[in-house]
Design an enzyme around this catalytic site. Structure first.
Site, short mmCIF file in Angstrom:
data_model
loop_
_atom_site.label_atom_id
_atom_site.label_comp_id
_atom_site.label_asym_id
_atom_site.label_seq_id
_atom_site.Cartn_x
_atom_site.Cartn_y
_atom_site.Cartn_z
N ASP A 134 20.77 71.14 68.77
CA ASP A 134 22.06 71.19 69.45
C ASP A 134 23.00 70.15 68.84
OD1 ASP A 134 22.16 68.59 71.45
OD2 ASP A 134 20.12 69.31 71.14
N SER A 135 24.28 70.50 68.76
CA SER A 135 25.32 69.59 68.28
C SER A 135 24.95 69.03 66.89
CB SER A 135 25.54 68.47 69.31
OG SER A 135 26.75 67.80 69.06
N ALA A 136 24.78 67.71 66.74
CA ALA A 136 24.38 67.17 65.44
C ALA A 136 23.04 67.73 65.00
CB ALA A 136 24.32 65.64 65.51
N HIS A 185 30.60 71.53 76.02
CA HIS A 185 29.62 71.17 75.00
C HIS A 185 28.27 70.78 75.61
CE1 HIS A 185 28.49 70.03 70.97
NE2 HIS A 185 28.19 68.79 71.33
#
Length: 320
Positions: free
Chosen positions: A162-164, A292
């Site tokens: 997820d994300s980074a 997010h």
């Protein structure tokens, strides 16, 4: 405390604060939970060392009904946190991965890579590569980890984050396109609200209300990756990567959230990958009204449950 000690050099609100005297405060990922048997799902977890000489390890997850006679897919997972906060041992990730393992009936290797700014990029990428090679080392029944030797089908290996962590998973798949391992098949890639960016705004990134967010994202990337060429770095902007058509898997699921600043980048990735000449199949799931990584902060909400179910279905789909 004197003024020199308390002077702030970098302040990423709600994420991290770096002081002039070298102290670093991280505001997420501090709620460590021990590996155990989850009382709700029956999923087992344990912590392992992968490369102790550099501090790379992982938390492993095994479904309650794991059976040595019926091999399971394995998901190598990379946590998010802007490359500078969080870890596989926090309550946030334990909760999410217990639910996913139970729903999808997969083995998970949640990688503990080193964080910036103490270890700026590309350290996280290199640590993650070490972890993937460690997983691959078990495919012939070799290696020291019984959960991988006894329970995993190495024809069904997935990468996710997820994300980074989504950014890391993508870049690992890019590298696997040229550096393949004998006997291990990276079947698919699951990107949850991946951290991609670029110099030129796309979609809502160009809105006046998002100006400060654009500046923050550019600054954050340079903070965690001081040697970068900028926000069009191919590691951050996949559209600038000439190796995109060689992505080392056969299917991709991109998950985005309607209210997320990174939403348009997720859609852009989906569109660029589909047109790149890559031979696989890419799917996208958008969750309405959410922001997010909402599924990490509100894991029992209806949208989070639906997202985990979609990912589980993706992981278990048999290829024609």
């Amino acid at each position: 405390m004197d003024s020199t000690t308390s002077e702030i050099l970098h302040d990423f609100v709600n994420l991290m604060r770096v002081y002039k005297d070298g102290r670093i405060e991280r505001f997420e990922g501090n709620d460590i939970v021990p590996a155990s048997v989850d009382p709700i799902t029956g999923v087992q977890s344990k912590d392992v060392e992968i490369a102790p000489e550099i501090g790379v390890g992982a938390r492993l997850y095994l479904p309650a009904n794991a059976d040595r006679q019926h091999k399971l897919p394995v998901l190598v997972y990379f946590h998010g946190g802007c490359f500078m906060i969080q870890n596989p041992f926090s309550k946030t990730y334990a909760t999410h991965l217990n639910a996913l393992v139970s729903q999808a009936n997969v083995v998970v290797v949640s990688v503990d890579y080193r964080l910036a700014p103490e270890h700026p990029l590309p350290v996280a990428y290199e640590d993650s590569w070490v972890a993937i090679k460690w997983v691959a080392s078990h495919f012939k029944g070799d290696g020291q980890e019984p959960w991988l030797k006894d329970y995993v089908d190495f024809e069904r290996v997935f990468l996710s984050g997820d994300s980074a962590g989504g950014n890391i998973a993508h870049n690992m798949a890019i590298r696997l396109g040229s550096e393949k391992f004998d006997g291990i098949n990276i079947l698919g890639l699951v990107l949850n609200h991946p951290f991609f960016w670029g110099e030129e705004p796309i979609g809502n990134e160009g809105a006046e209300t998002n100006y400060h967010s654009k500046v923050l994202m550019d600054r954050l990337w340079r903070f965690v990756n001081p040697s970068t060429v900028g926000s069009d770095d191919p590691m951050l902007n996949p559209a600038k990567n000439q190796d995109l058509p060689s992505l080392g898997c056969s299917k991709v699921l991109v998950c985005v959230a309607e209210e997320d600043l990174l939403r348009d980048r997720g859609w852009y990735y989906y569109e660029v990958l589909a047109k790149s000449g890559w031979k696989g199949k890419v799917e996208i799931m958008e969750t309405k009204g959410e922001n997010h990584v909402f599924h990490l902060y509100n894991p029992t909400c209806e949208s989070a449950v639906a997202m985990v179910k979609r990912v589980a279905t993706f992981l278990n789909q048999r290829e024609d």
